[in-house]
Design a protein around this motif. Structure first.
Motif, PDB file in Angstrom:
ATOM      1  N   HIS A 117       0.826  -1.200   0.000  1.00 57.82           N
ATOM      2  CA  HIS A 117       0.000   0.000   0.000  1.00 57.82           C
ATOM      3  C   HIS A 117       0.864   1.256   0.000  1.00 57.82           C
ATOM      4  O   HIS A 117       2.090   1.207   0.178  1.00 57.82           O
ATOM      5  CB  HIS A 117      -1.010  -0.011   1.152  1.00 57.82           C
ATOM      6  N   LEU A 118       0.229   2.379  -0.203  1.00 60.81           N
ATOM      7  CA  LEU A 118       0.949   3.633  -0.418  1.00 60.81           C
ATOM      8  C   LEU A 118       1.754   4.059   0.804  1.00 60.81           C
ATOM      9  O   LEU A 118       2.828   4.652   0.675  1.00 60.81           O
ATOM     10  CB  LEU A 118      -0.051   4.727  -0.802  1.00 60.81           C
ATOM     11  N   GLY A 119       1.240   3.758   1.996  1.00 61.03           N
ATOM     12  CA  GLY A 119       1.991   4.075   3.211  1.00 61.03           C
ATOM     13  C   GLY A 119       3.306   3.321   3.264  1.00 61.03           C
ATOM     14  O   GLY A 119       4.334   3.873   3.666  1.00 61.03           O
ATOM     15  N   ASN A 120       3.275   2.036   2.840  1.00 62.40           N
ATOM     16  CA  ASN A 120       4.516   1.260   2.747  1.00 62.40           C
ATOM     17  C   ASN A 120       5.491   1.917   1.780  1.00 62.40           C
ATOM     18  O   ASN A 120       6.687   2.040   2.055  1.00 62.40           O
ATOM     19  CB  ASN A 120       4.236  -0.161   2.247  1.00 62.40           C
ATOM     20  N   VAL A 121       4.969   2.319   0.625  1.00 57.79           N
ATOM     21  CA  VAL A 121       5.816   2.932  -0.399  1.00 57.79           C
ATOM     22  C   VAL A 121       6.502   4.173   0.165  1.00 57.79           C
ATOM     23  O   VAL A 121       7.693   4.387  -0.051  1.00 57.79           O
ATOM     24  CB  VAL A 121       4.996   3.297  -1.657  1.00 57.79           C
TER      25      VAL A 121
ATOM     26  N   MET B  93      10.422   4.599   0.507  1.00 49.40           N
ATOM     27  CA  MET B  93      10.978   5.720  -0.261  1.00 49.40           C
ATOM     28  C   MET B  93      11.845   6.607   0.632  1.00 49.40           C
ATOM     29  O   MET B  93      12.885   7.113   0.205  1.00 49.40           O
ATOM     30  CB  MET B  93       9.840   6.546  -0.872  1.00 49.40           C
ATOM     31  N   SER B  94      11.438   6.793   1.893  1.00 48.60           N
ATOM     32  CA  SER B  94      12.219   7.596   2.827  1.00 48.60           C
ATOM     33  C   SER B  94      13.602   6.998   3.023  1.00 48.60           C
ATOM     34  O   SER B  94      14.615   7.712   3.012  1.00 48.60           O
ATOM     35  CB  SER B  94      11.498   7.692   4.175  1.00 48.60           C
TER      36      SER B  94
ATOM     37  N   VAL C 185       6.144  -2.516  -7.925  1.00 43.84           N
ATOM     38  CA  VAL C 185       5.686  -1.187  -7.498  1.00 43.84           C
ATOM     39  C   VAL C 185       6.870  -0.305  -7.113  1.00 43.84           C
ATOM     40  O   VAL C 185       6.956   0.853  -7.528  1.00 43.84           O
ATOM     41  CB  VAL C 185       4.688  -1.311  -6.331  1.00 43.84           C
ATOM     42  N   LEU C 186       7.801  -0.845  -6.334  1.00 42.94           N
ATOM     43  CA  LEU C 186       8.946  -0.031  -5.919  1.00 42.94           C
ATOM     44  C   LEU C 186       9.815   0.362  -7.107  1.00 42.94           C
ATOM     45  O   LEU C 186      10.391   1.461  -7.135  1.00 42.94           O
ATOM     46  CB  LEU C 186       9.784  -0.773  -4.873  1.00 42.94           C
TER      47      LEU C 186
ATOM     48  N   LEU D 188      -4.344   2.342  -4.068  1.00 40.12           N
ATOM     49  CA  LEU D 188      -3.134   1.569  -4.316  1.00 40.12           C
ATOM     50  C   LEU D 188      -2.182   2.368  -5.197  1.00 40.12           C
ATOM     51  O   LEU D 188      -2.619   3.203  -6.006  1.00 40.12           O
ATOM     52  CB  LEU D 188      -3.474   0.246  -5.006  1.00 40.12           C
ATOM     53  N   PRO D 189      -0.885   2.145  -5.065  1.00 36.07           N
ATOM     54  CA  PRO D 189       0.078   2.843  -5.920  1.00 36.07           C
ATOM     55  C   PRO D 189      -0.249   2.721  -7.401  1.00 36.07           C
ATOM     56  O   PRO D 189      -0.157   3.687  -8.153  1.00 36.07           O
ATOM     57  CB  PRO D 189       1.401   2.151  -5.575  1.00 36.07           C
ATOM     58  N   GLU D 190      -0.657   1.521  -7.813  1.00 34.18           N
ATOM     59  CA  GLU D 190      -0.970   1.285  -9.220  1.00 34.18           C
ATOM     60  C   GLU D 190      -2.126   2.161  -9.692  1.00 34.18           C
ATOM     61  O   GLU D 190      -2.173   2.605 -10.844  1.00 34.18           O
ATOM     62  CB  GLU D 190      -1.321  -0.200  -9.412  1.00 34.18           C
TER      63      GLU D 190
END
Length: 491
Positions: A44-48, A52-53, A116-117, A297-299
């Motif tokens: 999910h976007l929070g994971n991304v 990313m950080s 996704v990453l 979702l990122p997608e």
């Protein structure tokens, strides 16, 4: 002199709750461990944002010339449904519900995670170990902790004895929790619990007959506790003491607290010098949750196939948006915020071709060095990406002045200016120069128009044309999906 020797980095250490001057254990080398995903659902976007950080931090260390060993694990077993060591293994439950082998679930969502990453231009870690690949190491750590009298075995399961540990160490040192208060405020265990105390946590769980994922051990056929895998893998690849451990704020307790206790019990050492935690991501001012429909979702950002955003956005624009906030701050994701970020992204990227056309002069009308150092100062201050971005926009102002002839730089200064702009935009921030949403938005509108034509063809019972539109779109990678709410698509 290496570039890292010219810079002094301050890191906010969650262990001390203050910024500290960063000093690696080994000169010129950094060991960094980040808790990876439990691969039972789409990332999910929070994971991304969290990953990313740490990608930003990884990139900056590499830019400074450090040799970085970045370890990010894959949890493919042992993560139960809640933190009380109860419920099913999340992956095994998914496998049972979908009549799959657990490793089919792991493979599907690990591939999705990597894809996704990669779309968001995250660099792969140096090592990406799995929990199932380190069962032996986890068993050996349990033996050590048992030998210290800081764990106990009950009916084939092994639990960490938090009360015994707390007699000589501080369980709660990271999360600022007082074990005495926790004991006072905790209800007594029911008669069915194997634990001596509610605060104790599983190192090894005996598998029930229905449990699919199981391994032999000296205590039972079972599986390791979720917290144990990170202790096993971080110490295996980074040593009993290493520089940085990162993850989301939600992992501070109990996961990271348990990691500290396990490592101290097994190795008699504080395992990590700097604990770093990224903050959460909101959606339209509210916590993201699939149950309420407040999620994306990122997608879905990239394809525009969602009900939240007005159009599709390239992944690099979403990356730029997230890096406009400091990793320790809460970030609110919304359509308006992405639209604003896209304008900033375009302004930054459109300045680079202009910079390439600037001609050098015989003299420089301003000193470029303080601006260059301001970019480093931003990142040196706990990796402050929003301040760095602000400095890059100062660079855009310089570019406009140079273009208009109101400023000039020598060949050497101009070359250095170009180098620094490119280094921080592409190497450190990890942005990509891609066709932005003007093109993506046109594609979405074309597909929507074809869907309308297909809908009309179906109303007219022109099945040949309807099928032709669907099949032609499929050939170019655009999948149509018919449902109760109409036809949707994915790119």
């Amino acid at each position: 002199m290496a570039l890292y020797e010219e810079q002094t980095i301050k890191i906010y250490n969650s262990l001390s709750n203050k910024k500290e001057t960063f000093k690696p254990i080994l000169k010129g080398a950094i060991g960094m461990y980040v808790c990876g995903p439990t691969v039972y659902s789409n990332v999910h976007l929070g994971n991304v944002r969290t990953f990313m950080s740490f990608d930003l931090i990884f990139r900056y260390f590499k830019h400074l010339g450090y040799k970085v060993r970045y370890v990010r694990n894959i949890t493919d077993a042992g993560h139960l449904e809640n933190d009380a060591d109860e419920g099913e293994d999340r992956i095994a439950k998914k496998a049972r519900l979908e009549s799959l082998e657990p490793m089919e679930v792991v493979q599907e969502y690990t591939v999705d995670f990597h894809r996704v990453l990669e779309q968001f231009n995250l660099l792969p870690p140096s090592i990406e170990p799995t929990a199932t690949g380190h069962i032996i190491e986890q068993i050996e750590i349990i033996k050590k902790i048992l030998d210290q009298g800081l764990a106990y075995e009950v009916n084939g399961s092994v639990y960490f004895d938090v009360i015994a540990y707390n007699k000589t160490q501080h369980y709660g040192i990271l999360s600022r929790r007082n074990i005495e208060d926790a004991i006072h405020n905790t209800r007594a265990l029911d008669g069915q619990s194997e634990k001596r105390n509610p605060q104790d946590f599983a190192l090894w769980k005996k598998a029930q007959p229905v449990h699919i994922m199981r391994w032999p051990s000296p205590w039972s056929e079972g599986f390791p506790g979720w917290h144990l895998e990170c202790t096993a893998m971080s110490t295996k690849y980074l040593g009993e003491q290493f520089d940085i451990h990162g993850g989301g704020m939600d992992l501070k307790f109990p996961h990271h607290e348990c990691e500290i206790a396990q490592a101290q019990a097994a190795n008699h050492k504080n395992p990590v010098n700097y604990w770093m935690h990224g903050n959460m991501l909101l959606l339209n001012g509210k916590k993201m949750a699939k149950s309420t429909g407040n999620s994306i979702l990122p997608e879905e950002i990239i394809t525009g196939n969602n009900t939240i955003l007005s159009k599709a956005f390239p992944a690099t624009v979403a990356r730029f948006f997230m890096l406009q906030a400091h990793y320790r701050s809460i970030l609110d994701f919304s359509n308006d915020a992405l639209l604003a970020a896209e304008k900033g992204y375009l302004r930054l990227m459109n300045s680079l071709p202009v910079l390439e056309e600037i001609k050098a002069s015989s003299t420089s009308s301003f000193d470029i060095k303080p601006w260059i150092q301001s970019c480093y100062d931003a990142m040196n201050d706990d990796f402050n990406s929003p301040v760095l971005i602000a400095q890059l926009f100062e660079g855009v102002k310089y570019i406009n002045q140079l273009k208009e002839g109101n400023a000039h730089l020598t060949k050497t200064d101009l070359s250095e200016f170009k180098r620094i702009m490119h280094a921080f935009i592409f190497d450190v921030l990890g942005l990509e120069h891609v066709n932005t949403q003007q093109d993506g938005g046109k594609l979405v509108k074309v597909v929507e128009m074809l869907i309308e034509m297909r809908n009309q063809a179906r109303e007219d019972k022109n099945w040949a044309l309807s099928d032709q539109i669907r099949d032609e779109l499929k050939k170019v990678g655009i999948q149509l999906k018919d449902g109760k709410e109409g036809t949707t698509f994915s790119l």
